[in-house]
Design a protein around this motif. Structure first.
Motif, PDB file in Angstrom:
ATOM      1  N   LEU A  48       0.865  -1.181   0.000  1.00 28.52           N
ATOM      2  CA  LEU A  48       0.000   0.000   0.000  1.00 28.52           C
ATOM      3  C   LEU A  48       0.902   1.232   0.000  1.00 28.52           C
ATOM      4  O   LEU A  48       1.747   1.377   0.874  1.00 28.52           O
ATOM      5  CB  LEU A  48      -0.909   0.014   1.231  1.00 28.52           C
ATOM      6  CG  LEU A  48      -1.856  -1.186   1.415  1.00 28.52           C
ATOM      7  CD1 LEU A  48      -2.581  -1.092   2.748  1.00 28.52           C
ATOM      8  CD2 LEU A  48      -2.856  -1.253   0.276  1.00 28.52           C
ATOM      9  N   ILE A  51      -0.724   6.126   1.926  1.00 28.93           N
ATOM     10  CA  ILE A  51      -2.055   5.934   2.500  1.00 28.93           C
ATOM     11  C   ILE A  51      -2.181   6.701   3.813  1.00 28.93           C
ATOM     12  O   ILE A  51      -1.268   6.713   4.638  1.00 28.93           O
ATOM     13  CB  ILE A  51      -2.341   4.429   2.715  1.00 28.93           C
ATOM     14  CG1 ILE A  51      -3.741   4.222   3.296  1.00 28.93           C
ATOM     15  CG2 ILE A  51      -1.283   3.784   3.599  1.00 28.93           C
ATOM     16  CD1 ILE A  51      -4.159   2.758   3.346  1.00 28.93           C
ATOM     17  N   ILE A  53      -4.406   7.069   7.323  1.00 25.17           N
ATOM     18  CA  ILE A  53      -5.343   6.339   8.168  1.00 25.17           C
ATOM     19  C   ILE A  53      -5.663   7.162   9.406  1.00 25.17           C
ATOM     20  O   ILE A  53      -4.868   7.999   9.833  1.00 25.17           O
ATOM     21  CB  ILE A  53      -4.771   4.968   8.592  1.00 25.17           C
ATOM     22  CG1 ILE A  53      -3.427   5.128   9.320  1.00 25.17           C
ATOM     23  CG2 ILE A  53      -4.631   4.052   7.388  1.00 25.17           C
ATOM     24  CD1 ILE A  53      -2.852   3.830   9.865  1.00 25.17           C
ATOM     25  N   VAL A 184      -5.477  -6.144   5.277  1.00 29.71           N
ATOM     26  CA  VAL A 184      -5.573  -5.014   4.334  1.00 29.71           C
ATOM     27  C   VAL A 184      -6.955  -4.386   4.406  1.00 29.71           C
ATOM     28  O   VAL A 184      -7.100  -3.155   4.397  1.00 29.71           O
ATOM     29  CB  VAL A 184      -5.254  -5.475   2.897  1.00 29.71           C
ATOM     30  CG1 VAL A 184      -5.586  -4.373   1.897  1.00 29.71           C
ATOM     31  CG2 VAL A 184      -3.786  -5.862   2.771  1.00 29.71           C
ATOM     32  N   GLY A 185      -7.993  -5.223   4.505  1.00 26.72           N
ATOM     33  CA  GLY A 185      -9.356  -4.711   4.600  1.00 26.72           C
ATOM     34  C   GLY A 185      -9.580  -3.880   5.855  1.00 26.72           C
ATOM     35  O   GLY A 185     -10.222  -2.822   5.809  1.00 26.72           O
ATOM     36  N   LYS A 188      -7.797  -0.522   5.360  1.00 26.35           N
ATOM     37  CA  LYS A 188      -8.508   0.340   4.412  1.00 26.35           C
ATOM     38  C   LYS A 188      -9.827   0.850   4.988  1.00 26.35           C
ATOM     39  O   LYS A 188     -10.305   1.921   4.600  1.00 26.35           O
ATOM     40  CB  LYS A 188      -8.760  -0.413   3.108  1.00 26.35           C
ATOM     41  CG  LYS A 188      -7.505  -0.597   2.261  1.00 26.35           C
ATOM     42  CD  LYS A 188      -7.832  -1.225   0.910  1.00 26.35           C
ATOM     43  CE  LYS A 188      -6.607  -1.281   0.018  1.00 26.35           C
ATOM     44  NZ  LYS A 188      -6.912  -1.879  -1.317  1.00 26.35           N
ATOM     45  N   SER A 189     -10.399   0.089   5.927  1.00 24.75           N
ATOM     46  CA  SER A 189     -11.657   0.539   6.540  1.00 24.75           C
ATOM     47  C   SER A 189     -11.453   1.785   7.389  1.00 24.75           C
ATOM     48  O   SER A 189     -12.406   2.497   7.704  1.00 24.75           O
ATOM     49  CB  SER A 189     -12.252  -0.580   7.401  1.00 24.75           C
ATOM     50  OG  SER A 189     -11.497  -0.774   8.596  1.00 24.75           O
ATOM     51  N   LYS A 191      -9.252   4.140   6.478  1.00 25.74           N
ATOM     52  CA  LYS A 191      -8.612   5.112   5.593  1.00 25.74           C
ATOM     53  C   LYS A 191      -9.190   6.497   5.833  1.00 25.74           C
ATOM     54  O   LYS A 191     -10.400   6.676   5.942  1.00 25.74           O
ATOM     55  CB  LYS A 191      -8.815   4.708   4.132  1.00 25.74           C
ATOM     56  CG  LYS A 191      -8.080   5.579   3.138  1.00 25.74           C
ATOM     57  CD  LYS A 191      -8.241   5.042   1.726  1.00 25.74           C
ATOM     58  CE  LYS A 191      -7.512   5.914   0.715  1.00 25.74           C
ATOM     59  NZ  LYS A 191      -7.660   5.389  -0.667  1.00 25.74           N
ATOM     60  N   TYR A 193      -9.898  10.477   4.924  1.00 26.59           N
ATOM     61  CA  TYR A 193     -10.134  11.320   3.747  1.00 26.59           C
ATOM     62  C   TYR A 193      -9.828  12.783   4.064  1.00 26.59           C
ATOM     63  O   TYR A 193     -10.281  13.690   3.381  1.00 26.59           O
ATOM     64  CB  TYR A 193     -11.573  11.150   3.256  1.00 26.59           C
ATOM     65  CG  TYR A 193     -11.821   9.761   2.737  1.00 26.59           C
ATOM     66  CD1 TYR A 193     -11.463   9.420   1.435  1.00 26.59           C
ATOM     67  CD2 TYR A 193     -12.363   8.770   3.563  1.00 26.59           C
ATOM     68  CE1 TYR A 193     -11.663   8.131   0.951  1.00 26.59           C
ATOM     69  CE2 TYR A 193     -12.558   7.483   3.096  1.00 26.59           C
ATOM     70  CZ  TYR A 193     -12.213   7.168   1.794  1.00 26.59           C
ATOM     71  OH  TYR A 193     -12.398   5.887   1.316  1.00 26.59           O
TER      72      TYR A 193
END
Length: 255
Positions: A48, A51, A53, A184-185, A188-189, A191, A193
């Motif tokens: 990744l 990223i 988080i 990974v899930g 990413k949950s 993540k 913005y």
């Protein structure tokens, strides 16, 4: 009206350049690192890049990770620094020093940066993977001289060596392919913005607050008193709560 629009655009460009100057310098290094990381065996590693988080363990809203490699051996957290010249630093110093063409440049200790990133990952994964193994890697420019850097709990390398270093640290498989997808899930949950400009402004705000505390003789990590000590490379400020708190100021900026 046109003059006002042009003025607004100019101010906006100046603001962007000021805020993102350091990011622009390191972006090429991150791209090159990603190139080497993407050569890793995709059956054993998930990469990744760049990223953000959520970070419940820090005062900032997010942690921005240059590179994250989720593997069957644990998680490799890579911080990329595109600095050239001689690099001086200790594991618990708040800043490291770059000597380049007779100039001194101070920058945030990347080991502590990566420690913050790892704590953010721990907060995300502690329920499902409480015993996750984390590897902290700091990857520098090929032109960096790292012989005067003292660290024990992180690995230093050149950007071109990052893939081979990860493979050399991959000694025991403890997670399955299904685990990798789940890990990974979970990451990413969470993540974030948050915009880049907001993230950088948060970091700069905390940096200024910490600098003010240091000027007042206060440890920004635990609130203890900073005292002068003598070390291998001369005098430095350290926390009076040592060894419980290992925060140090390795040098002072020239005025």
């Amino acid at each position: 009206m046109l003059d006002q629009i042009l003025l607004g655009i100019s101010i906006g460009c100046i603001l962007l350049i000021t805020v993102f100057r350091s990011q622009f310098k390191g972006k090429i290094g991150e791209i090159v690192s990603a190139k080497f990381l993407n050569k890793l065996d995709k059956d054993k590693y998930r990469v990744l890049n760049d990223i953000k988080i959520d970070n419940p363990s820090n005062h900032t809203k997010t942690s921005q990770l240059d590179h994250l490699v989720v593997s069957k051996y644990g998680i490799f957290v890579i911080e990329t620094k595109a600095y050239k010249g001689k690099i001086y630093g200790k594991e618990f110093s708040n800043q490291w020093l770059q000597y380049l063409s007779n100039q001194k440049n101070y920058f945030m200790n990347p080991v502590l940066q990566n420690y913050g990133h790892i704590k953010a990952l721990e907060a995300i994964l502690e329920e499902s993977y409480p015993n996750m193994k984390y590897f902290s890697i700091i990857a520098f420019s090929p032109e960096a001289n790292l012989k005067d850097v003292e660290v024990k709990n992180a690995k230093l390398c050149k950007i071109s060596q990052v893939g081979k270093l990860i493979e050399s640290l991959s000694s025991e498989e403890v997670y399955s392919a299904d685990d990798l997808e789940k890990i990974v899930g979970l990451i990413k949950s969470k993540k974030s913005y948050q915009t880049d400009i907001s993230h950088v402004m948060d970091i700069n705000k905390i940096k200024k607050e910490n600098e003010k505390k240091i000027e007042e003789g206060i440890c920004p990590k635990c609130g203890g008193k900073l005292v002068e000590r003598e070390g291998k490379y001369g005098k430095f400020l350290g926390c009076s709560n040592f060894p419980k708190c290992r925060f140090v100021v390795s040098g002072k900026k020239d005025k």
